[in-house]
Scaffold this active site. Structure first.
Site: not given
Ligand code: EPZ
Length: 429
Positions: A22-23, A96, A120, A125-129, A310, A332, A402
């Site tokens: 999936k990922n 996401r 979530c 879970r920021p997306v700054d990077l 996971d 993590i 999912r």
């Protein structure tokens, strides 16, 4: 909403074919936006998450055709033209990783408006990077009313990007954008998860020049355009690990096919320490447990090749019936123990303090109604239920759907008593 009912106590015997990851699949689908030619992805998992992304891609101008080809399930994605560079909140919030369309849209059209994904259940879970990487490649980024407005009218330009820590999503996003940038990009402290190699292999088949994926330094020489290609999605290492743990929990002998043992080596070593027999083969692995009680083993999640976050919930489920006390440490994500109160409903003895869970093995678990809270947490409840006495009902199965394809069929083919109950769940939100 569907529920899953499991009657515990059956030993498992049989084969389980592992689906494509999936990922990886969802990042490869986003990569299709980088070319006006068709990208054919084989070994494609059929999941709610791939459907969510297909819906978004259709809005952006992609024709998405799912068929069963000679190599199994495949998806052909073709975007002759980007008809919209707008990814709305309603579609991004469903999944996401939809956020990863930002880089390819920007690289191909020079602009994009994409909803921020938001937090979530497992953490902020920021997306700054992700955004810093795109800025380093020359994008101008504004945040307004929950949206990222990104512009690079004269195209992206290669850069040296040093990540402060390893991020799977940010590394993939930087790769997806840098392949069409002018000049060279170096990603330092890049994520090393196997999905990086899969994405790089697919991008290279499309004409990109990516080297070093799978190591902490990825070098990308930008090209002017990418072409269509055909690529087989890597086996799902989390699904592989999940069924390995399920087989160990229930006991018996299960052959996992269409996968690779090396993708989950750290888990396998821990399972062996606990007393599970693991046979590594060329086309997968076999898990055996003859009924003897497992021993408690400690694990600490880490980036690849460390113990995968996971797989943390699943391993914890396995430890609930082991002999002795084990400690599971999550490093993590800050809030990834939501399965603990649900496992406790089945009779597990677990205490959580900060990022550490202490599990004291019990002799028996007892079936009960439980609630799925996120994808991997929900499958840990299924695993515990396989060894519990009586029936467990897992509510909110949409979390499972999912990321696990035909879970109830795969398990029941090995003798587990698992069935899906369609319709409204009992109990509200
Ligand atoms: C990917 O998430 C996976 N998702 C996750 O799987 C997986 O748990 C995770 O990698 C770690 O292996 C997909 O691939 C779709 P990260 P991702 O960026 O990319 C922080 C599942 O169940 N961070 O490596 O979001 C972040 O908050 C899912 O299938 C920032 O601070 O993970 C986390 O603490 C759940 N800023 C850490 O880094 C950023 O810009 C690692 O996250 C990005 C991340």
């Amino acid at each position: 909403m569907d529920r899953i009912a499991i009657v515990g106590g059956s030993r498992l015997k049989g084969d389980i074919a592992i689906s494509g990851a999936k990922n990886s699949a969802i990042k490869l689908m986003a990569a299709s936006l980088l070319t006006d030619e068709p990208l054919r992805l084989t070994n494609m998992p059929r999941l709610a998450d791939t459907r969510f992304l297909a819906n978004l891609l259709r809005r952006l101008g992609t024709e998405v055709v799912e068929t069963v080809g000679p190599d199994g399930p495949q998806t052909v994605l073709h975007t002759p033209e980007i008809v919209s560079s707008f990814a709305p909140y309603d579609l991004v919030r469903q999944m996401r990783a939809s956020f990863n369309v930002l880089g390819p849209l920007l690289a191909r059209t020079g602009h994009a408006k994409v909803s921020l994904p938001g937090g979530c259940a497992i953490g902020a879970r920021p997306v700054d990077l992700h955004l810093k990487a795109l800025e380093a490649l020359g994008a101008h980024i504004d945040l307004n009313e929950g949206y990222v407005y990104a512009q690079a009218p004269r195209g992206l330009v290669g850069a040296r990007i040093e990540f402060p820590f390893s991020s799977v999503g940010a590394t993939e996003h930087a790769m997806l954008a840098a392949v069409l940038a002018r000049g060279d990009t170096i990603l330092v402290n890049a994520a090393r998860e196997p999905e990086m190699e899969d994405l790089a292999e697919c991008l290279n088949a499309m004409g990109a020049r990516v080297e070093g994926a799978g190591t902490s330094e990825i070098r990308i020489r930008g090209v002017a355009r990418l072409t269509g290609a055909s690529h087989a999605v890597i086996p799902d290492r989390i699904e592989t690990g999940t069924y390995a743990v399920a087989a160990a929990m229930a006991g018996g002998e299960v052959r996992l096919t269409n996968t690779r043992a090396d993708l989950i080596e750290t888990l396998l070593v821990k399972m062996e320490e606990a007393g599970v027999e693991v046979e590594r083969r060329n086309d997968g692995l076999t898990i055996r447990r003859n009924g003897a009680r497992l021993q408690a083993v400690n694990v600490e999640t880490d980036v690849f090749p460390g113990f995968a976050t996971d797989l943390q919930a699943q391993f914890m489920a396995l430890m609930t019936m082991a002999e002795g006390e084990s400690v599971v440490k999550e490093t993590i994500f800050e809030n990834r123990f939501m399965h603990v109160p649900e496992l406790a409903r089945l009779g597990a003895d677990i205490t959580v303090s900060g990022g550490e869970a202490r599990i004291r093995g019990v002799d028996t678990l007892q079936g009960a109604p439980v609630m799925a809270t996120d994808l991997r947490a929900s499958v840990s409840l299924v695993i515990a239920a396989l060894a519990a006495k009586g029936e467990t009902i897992v509510n909110r199965v949409y979390h499972l759907d999912r990321g696990f394809e035909r879970l109830e069929q795969k398990l029941s083919a090995c003798g587990a008593e698992v069935r899906r109950i369609s319709g409204p769940e009992d109990g509200g939100d």
